[in-house]
Write an enzyme that holds these catalytic residues in place. Sequence first.
Site, PDB file in Angstrom:
ATOM      1  N   GLU A 134       0.858  -1.196   0.000  1.00 13.06           N
ATOM      2  CA  GLU A 134       0.000   0.000   0.000  1.00 13.06           C
ATOM      3  C   GLU A 134       0.889   1.239   0.000  1.00 13.06           C
ATOM      4  O   GLU A 134       2.102   1.134   0.216  1.00 13.06           O
ATOM      5  CB  GLU A 134      -0.910  -0.003   1.238  1.00 13.06           C
ATOM      6  CG  GLU A 134      -1.841  -1.204   1.237  1.00 13.06           C
ATOM      7  CD  GLU A 134      -2.853  -1.188   2.380  1.00 13.06           C
ATOM      8  OE1 GLU A 134      -2.866  -0.210   3.165  1.00 13.06           O
ATOM      9  OE2 GLU A 134      -3.622  -2.151   2.468  1.00 13.06           O
ATOM     10  N   ASN A 156       1.448   3.554   2.123  1.00 12.12           N
ATOM     11  CA  ASN A 156       2.233   3.809   3.331  1.00 12.12           C
ATOM     12  C   ASN A 156       2.907   2.579   3.902  1.00 12.12           C
ATOM     13  O   ASN A 156       3.634   2.669   4.885  1.00 12.12           O
ATOM     14  CB  ASN A 156       1.335   4.427   4.420  1.00 12.12           C
ATOM     15  CG  ASN A 156       0.837   5.788   3.995  1.00 12.12           C
ATOM     16  OD1 ASN A 156       1.566   6.553   3.366  1.00 12.12           O
ATOM     17  ND2 ASN A 156      -0.419   6.067   4.285  1.00 12.12           N
ATOM     18  N   ILE A 201       0.769  -2.290  -8.073  1.00 10.96           N
ATOM     19  CA  ILE A 201       0.321  -3.651  -8.366  1.00 10.96           C
ATOM     20  C   ILE A 201       0.511  -3.984  -9.847  1.00 10.96           C
ATOM     21  O   ILE A 201      -0.040  -3.324 -10.728  1.00 10.96           O
ATOM     22  CB  ILE A 201      -1.151  -3.863  -7.932  1.00 10.96           C
ATOM     23  CG1 ILE A 201      -1.321  -3.441  -6.462  1.00 10.96           C
ATOM     24  CG2 ILE A 201      -1.587  -5.303  -8.165  1.00 10.96           C
ATOM     25  CD1 ILE A 201      -0.372  -4.103  -5.461  1.00 10.96           C
ATOM     26  N   ARG A 247      34.644  -3.711 -30.552  1.00  5.34           N
ATOM     27  CA  ARG A 247      35.036  -2.299 -30.430  1.00  5.34           C
ATOM     28  C   ARG A 247      36.565  -2.181 -30.353  1.00  5.34           C
ATOM     29  O   ARG A 247      37.197  -2.810 -29.496  1.00  5.34           O
ATOM     30  CB  ARG A 247      34.398  -1.712 -29.159  1.00  5.34           C
ATOM     31  CG  ARG A 247      34.802  -0.296 -28.843  1.00  5.34           C
ATOM     32  CD  ARG A 247      34.224   0.675 -29.846  1.00  5.34           C
ATOM     33  NE  ARG A 247      34.480   2.054 -29.458  1.00  5.34           N
ATOM     34  CZ  ARG A 247      34.235   3.079 -30.252  1.00  5.34           C
ATOM     35  NH1 ARG A 247      33.736   2.887 -31.472  1.00  5.34           N
ATOM     36  NH2 ARG A 247      34.478   4.308 -29.844  1.00  5.34           N
ATOM     37  N   ILE A 266      31.301  -0.658 -20.357  1.00  6.57           N
ATOM     38  CA  ILE A 266      32.061  -1.280 -21.452  1.00  6.57           C
ATOM     39  C   ILE A 266      31.619  -0.707 -22.810  1.00  6.57           C
ATOM     40  O   ILE A 266      32.425  -0.551 -23.722  1.00  6.57           O
ATOM     41  CB  ILE A 266      31.908  -2.824 -21.396  1.00  6.57           C
ATOM     42  CG1 ILE A 266      32.705  -3.353 -20.179  1.00  6.57           C
ATOM     43  CG2 ILE A 266      32.355  -3.500 -22.691  1.00  6.57           C
ATOM     44  CD1 ILE A 266      32.479  -4.803 -19.840  1.00  6.57           C
ATOM     45  N   GLY A 290      30.805   2.307 -23.212  1.00  8.23           N
ATOM     46  CA  GLY A 290      31.200   3.714 -23.260  1.00  8.23           C
ATOM     47  C   GLY A 290      30.009   4.602 -23.574  1.00  8.23           C
ATOM     48  O   GLY A 290      28.887   4.344 -23.135  1.00  8.23           O
ATOM     49  N   GLU A 332       9.280  -7.374  -4.420  1.00  8.72           N
ATOM     50  CA  GLU A 332       9.159  -8.589  -3.593  1.00  8.72           C
ATOM     51  C   GLU A 332      10.149  -8.585  -2.430  1.00  8.72           C
ATOM     52  O   GLU A 332      10.716  -9.613  -2.070  1.00  8.72           O
ATOM     53  CB  GLU A 332       9.280  -9.855  -4.446  1.00  8.72           C
ATOM     54  CG  GLU A 332       8.151  -9.911  -5.468  1.00  8.72           C
ATOM     55  CD  GLU A 332       7.881 -11.270  -6.046  1.00  8.72           C
ATOM     56  OE1 GLU A 332       8.106 -12.268  -5.349  1.00  8.72           O
ATOM     57  OE2 GLU A 332       7.427 -11.311  -7.193  1.00  8.72           O
ATOM     58  N   SER A 348      16.576  -5.311  -1.002  1.00  7.53           N
ATOM     59  CA  SER A 348      17.790  -6.013  -0.559  1.00  7.53           C
ATOM     60  C   SER A 348      17.938  -5.934   0.957  1.00  7.53           C
ATOM     61  O   SER A 348      18.376  -6.892   1.604  1.00  7.53           O
ATOM     62  CB  SER A 348      19.033  -5.411  -1.229  1.00  7.53           C
ATOM     63  OG  SER A 348      19.061  -5.757  -2.590  1.00  7.53           O
TER      64      SER A 348
HETATM   65  C1  LIG Z   1       7.587  -2.244 -10.723  1.00  4.55           C
HETATM   66  C2  LIG Z   1       7.038  -2.679  -9.407  1.00  4.55           C
HETATM   67  C3  LIG Z   1       6.118  -3.722  -9.356  1.00  4.55           C
HETATM   68  C4  LIG Z   1       5.555  -4.109  -8.134  1.00  4.55           C
HETATM   69  N1  LIG Z   1       4.590  -5.098  -8.126  1.00  4.55           N
HETATM   70  C5  LIG Z   1       3.964  -5.370  -6.951  1.00  4.55           C
HETATM   71  C6  LIG Z   1       2.855  -6.267  -6.940  1.00  4.55           C
HETATM   72  O1  LIG Z   1       2.460  -6.831  -7.969  1.00  4.55           O
HETATM   73  N2  LIG Z   1       2.220  -6.492  -5.754  1.00  4.55           N
HETATM   74  C7  LIG Z   1       2.607  -5.888  -4.590  1.00  4.55           C
HETATM   75  O2  LIG Z   1       1.988  -6.133  -3.563  1.00  4.55           O
HETATM   76  N3  LIG Z   1       3.668  -5.032  -4.576  1.00  4.55           N
HETATM   77  C8  LIG Z   1       4.339  -4.755  -5.727  1.00  4.55           C
HETATM   78  N4  LIG Z   1       5.394  -3.868  -5.730  1.00  4.55           N
HETATM   79  C9  LIG Z   1       5.768  -3.207  -4.479  1.00  4.55           C
HETATM   80  C10 LIG Z   1       7.132  -3.632  -3.936  1.00  4.55           C
HETATM   81  O3  LIG Z   1       7.067  -4.944  -3.437  1.00  4.55           O
HETATM   82  C11 LIG Z   1       7.540  -2.595  -2.884  1.00  4.55           C
HETATM   83  O4  LIG Z   1       7.877  -1.408  -3.586  1.00  4.55           O
HETATM   84  C12 LIG Z   1       8.694  -3.032  -2.024  1.00  4.55           C
HETATM   85  O5  LIG Z   1       8.304  -4.089  -1.177  1.00  4.55           O
HETATM   86  C13 LIG Z   1       9.266  -1.888  -1.166  1.00  4.55           C
HETATM   87  O6  LIG Z   1       8.265  -1.210  -0.512  1.00  4.55           O
HETATM   88  P1  LIG Z   1       8.242   0.402  -0.573  1.00  4.55           P
HETATM   89  O7  LIG Z   1       8.361   0.762  -2.007  1.00  4.55           O
HETATM   90  O8  LIG Z   1       7.059   0.885   0.162  1.00  4.55           O
HETATM   91  O9  LIG Z   1       9.566   0.859   0.157  1.00  4.55           O
HETATM   92  P2  LIG Z   1       9.736   1.132   1.737  1.00  4.55           P
HETATM   93  O10 LIG Z   1       9.254  -0.058   2.497  1.00  4.55           O
HETATM   94  O11 LIG Z   1       9.192   2.449   2.075  1.00  4.55           O
HETATM   95  O12 LIG Z   1      11.325   1.185   1.837  1.00  4.55           O
HETATM   96  C14 LIG Z   1      12.081   2.369   1.533  1.00  4.55           C
HETATM   97  C15 LIG Z   1      13.543   2.071   1.852  1.00  4.55           C
HETATM   98  O13 LIG Z   1      13.679   1.803   3.258  1.00  4.55           O
HETATM   99  C16 LIG Z   1      14.295   0.535   3.439  1.00  4.55           C
HETATM  100  N5  LIG Z   1      13.762  -0.119   4.648  1.00  4.55           N
HETATM  101  C17 LIG Z   1      12.464  -0.299   5.000  1.00  4.55           C
HETATM  102  N6  LIG Z   1      12.384  -0.962   6.170  1.00  4.55           N
HETATM  103  C18 LIG Z   1      13.662  -1.210   6.566  1.00  4.55           C
HETATM  104  C19 LIG Z   1      14.250  -1.873   7.678  1.00  4.55           C
HETATM  105  N7  LIG Z   1      13.509  -2.435   8.640  1.00  4.55           N
HETATM  106  N8  LIG Z   1      15.598  -1.919   7.748  1.00  4.55           N
HETATM  107  C20 LIG Z   1      16.371  -1.390   6.765  1.00  4.55           C
HETATM  108  N9  LIG Z   1      15.876  -0.738   5.694  1.00  4.55           N
HETATM  109  C21 LIG Z   1      14.536  -0.678   5.580  1.00  4.55           C
HETATM  110  C22 LIG Z   1      13.965  -0.263   2.173  1.00  4.55           C
HETATM  111  O14 LIG Z   1      14.886  -1.329   1.982  1.00  4.55           O
HETATM  112  C23 LIG Z   1      14.071   0.823   1.127  1.00  4.55           C
HETATM  113  O15 LIG Z   1      15.419   1.019   0.785  1.00  4.55           O
HETATM  114  C24 LIG Z   1       5.984  -3.478  -6.935  1.00  4.55           C
HETATM  115  C25 LIG Z   1       6.932  -2.448  -6.983  1.00  4.55           C
HETATM  116  C26 LIG Z   1       7.447  -2.042  -8.192  1.00  4.55           C
HETATM  117  C27 LIG Z   1       8.431  -0.906  -8.212  1.00  4.55           C
END
Ligand SMILES: Cc1cc2nc3c(=O)[nH]c(=O)nc-3n(C[C@H](O)[C@H](O)[C@H](O)COP(=O)(O)OP(=O)(O)OC[C@H]3O[C@@H](n4cnc5c(N)ncnc54)[C@H](O)[C@@H]3O)c2cc1C
Length: 390
Positions: free
Chosen positions: A138, A140, A168, A279, A348, A350, A374, A377
């Site tokens: 979501e 937030n 999504i 190249r 590579i 350039g 998903e 990192s």
């Molecule tokens: C192209 C795309 C397709 C997607 N498809 C889907 C989908 O089909 N269904 C779905 O449900 N979701 C989907 N997502 C959502 C995706 O899974 C989330 O964007 C992702 O899980 C990260 O959540 P956030 O963007 O809210 O980042 P946030 O959770 O706000 O994180 C922001 C930063 O804070 C870091 N962070 C957060 N908590 C911690 C912690 N405890 N310790 C250290 N660092 C932390 C994160 O690693 C990140 O660097 C998609 C996203 C994209 C970009």
Amino acid sequence: MEPILEDAPRSFDFSVGENQKMVAQMARDFAEKHIRPHAMEWDEAQYFPIELFKQLGELGMMGVLVPEEYGGSGFGYAEYVAVIVEVAKVCGAIGLSVAAHNSLCTGHMLAFANDGQKQRWLPKLATAEWIGAWGLTEANTGSDALGMNTTAVLDGDHYVVNGSKNWITHGKSGNVAVVMVRTGKKGDSHGISALVIEKGTPGFTHGKKENKLGMRASETTELIFDNCRVPKENLLGKEGEGFMQAMQVLDGGRISIAALSLGIAKGAFDAAVTYAKQRRQFGQPISNFQGISFKLADMATEIEASELLIMQAADLKNRHQPVTKQSAMAKYFASEVAVRTATEAVQIFGGYGYTKDFPVEKYYRDAKLCTIGEGTSEIQKIVISREVLR
Ligand SMILES: Cc1cc2nc3c(=O)[nH]c(=O)nc-3n(C[C@H](O)[C@H](O)[C@H](O)COP(=O)(O)OP(=O)(O)OC[C@H]3O[C@@H](n4cnc5c(N)ncnc54)[C@H](O)[C@@H]3O)c2cc1C
């Protein structure tokens, strides 16, 4: 003292199965013929080629893990990884959509739907007559999914759903979505349930389509629920099991994002090797310079290490063994390798790597999603360290 990691090296069977070879060849041929000629055009236009997914469905690539009795191909994770890798070598965005359809929406139903629910939805999804979406995130609450605000309140034979889901995949074109909703207290891991919500259900619409850095041919939109009445029989498993189900679905999904990363890395690497041999600078191919050939050595080593982690996780998943740590390791490592490989591939090439005339800038943009979707990192490291510190 108990060893934390395995105390003796494990032996692996490195042979490639006949099904795996056959599926990889089919996916490779399909990607070269039907995806490569259009990949840049779809990327530029941010066009989601739904007709392509119908063709992939006819070939069984949209229901790779679904048993034949439900209209799928009935393969295991090695074949599934092969499909994602071959598609992603050519276009990460199409690879992402194939992965999201197979492992998230379809994968969730495969693991947790009852037989009647499977009969109802899986044959349509496995053949891509229907495209699937999966909603956990979501606005937030991304990493912290337990904080979700979307609620479902039981009213007679229906759940009344209110709220929205962000980011999504297939939020607009999807015919059906598995949506995680709050049926209990906020923050309670037993307060989340999984509902199947079909397109056309009154009160279920989609919001804005995201304009993305990469993966642009994969559609990403918001889902909106406004007093959306969902039949009680669309609940997957029992009320309160949704969060646990979602975490298990992600264990499998992360193998597919690792495979997506591997495909992108391989595509970028192949392009970089070919270019480095062609190249010429200072009177010789740039591959003669150690500064370039050592980059290729690092890229090749990391790609093969990714592949081994992925096949380990795929093997565990096929044998129904715990895979949380190994799938997180595979996803974490392979996604970071994809980003490093694509970055070095641009280097590579350039100045030419910085243009849209060559494919490496697209690998560079597409790869970055793999360290975010998903579970980022950082979240993978939380999962891995939790397992290590158990
Ligand atoms: C192209 C795309 C397709 C997607 N498809 C889907 C989908 O089909 N269904 C779905 O449900 N979701 C989907 N997502 C959502 C995706 O899974 C989330 O964007 C992702 O899980 C990260 O959540 P956030 O963007 O809210 O980042 P946030 O959770 O706000 O994180 C922001 C930063 O804070 C870091 N962070 C957060 N908590 C911690 C912690 N405890 N310790 C250290 N660092 C932390 C994160 O690693 C990140 O660097 C998609 C996203 C994209 C970009």
